[in-house]
Scaffold this active site. Sequence first.
Site, short mmCIF file in Angstrom:
data_model
loop_
_atom_site.label_atom_id
_atom_site.label_comp_id
_atom_site.label_asym_id
_atom_site.label_seq_id
_atom_site.Cartn_x
_atom_site.Cartn_y
_atom_site.Cartn_z
N PRO A 2 0.79 -1.15 -0.07
CG PRO A 2 -0.11 -1.14 2.25
CD PRO A 2 1.04 -1.69 1.35
CD GLU A 3 3.45 3.24 -3.99
OE1 GLU A 3 3.61 4.35 -4.54
OE2 GLU A 3 4.02 2.25 -4.60
#
Length: 285
Positions: A2-3
């Site tokens: 996840p960014e």
Amino acid sequence: MPELPEVEVICQGLQSHLLNQTISSVYCSGKDLRIPIDCVALQTELLNSAITSLRRRAKYLLLKTDNGAALIIHLGMTGNLGIFPAGTALKKHDHVCWTLGNNTELRYNDTRRFGSIRLLKPETSSSDEKAFFAAIGPEPLSRNCSTAYLMQRAVNRKQSVKSFLMDSHVLAGVGNIYANETLFKAGIHPEQPASSLSAKQWERVLTVLRKTLKHAIACGGSTISDFVNASGEGGYFQMNFKIYGKTGEPCETCGEIVQKKQVGGRASFYCRKCQPISTNTCDER
DNA sequence: CAAGTTACCTGACGGC
DNA sequence: TGCCGTCAGGTAACTT
């Protein structure tokens, strides 16, 4: 995994499920994440308190409860948070589980355990929170991140522009995928020294970065291997990848074969024609 | 002090 | 089938 966009999607998806819910029990698998989990403290500080807010800062989620405690949750590479009916079987790698008043459970699952869950105690949560986030750069989508700010931070930095963009002390939330995509669209080689970008190039980087992040959030994030939102649905921004993971394929813009190379220890993808290594010294600056 | 390297951990995949 | 090496979205401690 996840960014910024993926964490934002998870945050938005969890809001309605978590707000005003009372935590009635906390389960821990016993395995530590990147930092140890103090299960006893999680129990004593959170039990019977209600969740009052959930927001994202950088790639972190900040959850607050009505007794003044807070959690700072990071998903690492493979972490995820989801809502499940209470009592249903836990999955492999479910490491923390909070039972909520409405007979549901919030579950933290993390295969590689690179994530972290920090508990801020009521007495100090406010100052702890400030201190923790003070070290992290501005949100790229906020007004206090500007071309001028990036230029000023890049002065005298010989580091590659890609590593610079991914440095959380400079800028919040930008990881490997979105750094690659942004530099491709901005026409800048990932190895160009940060200090060598012109004002015009920085402007383009920030504009493109913001557009890309917003687009990804609207798409529900990027699903690589196993990312899913709070309802268990994958995002579809990966359909829009222009350069990430495209090694050996023709560039969508010019047909040149996409290159892959380690930059700052991370896989970097670029087009030699669209992202020329520019040695611009003074002409454009 | 800045920048590069390594460690943390599990699983998927390709080559043999 | 299985064993081995390589790679993966992040971060921070360490080394140079």
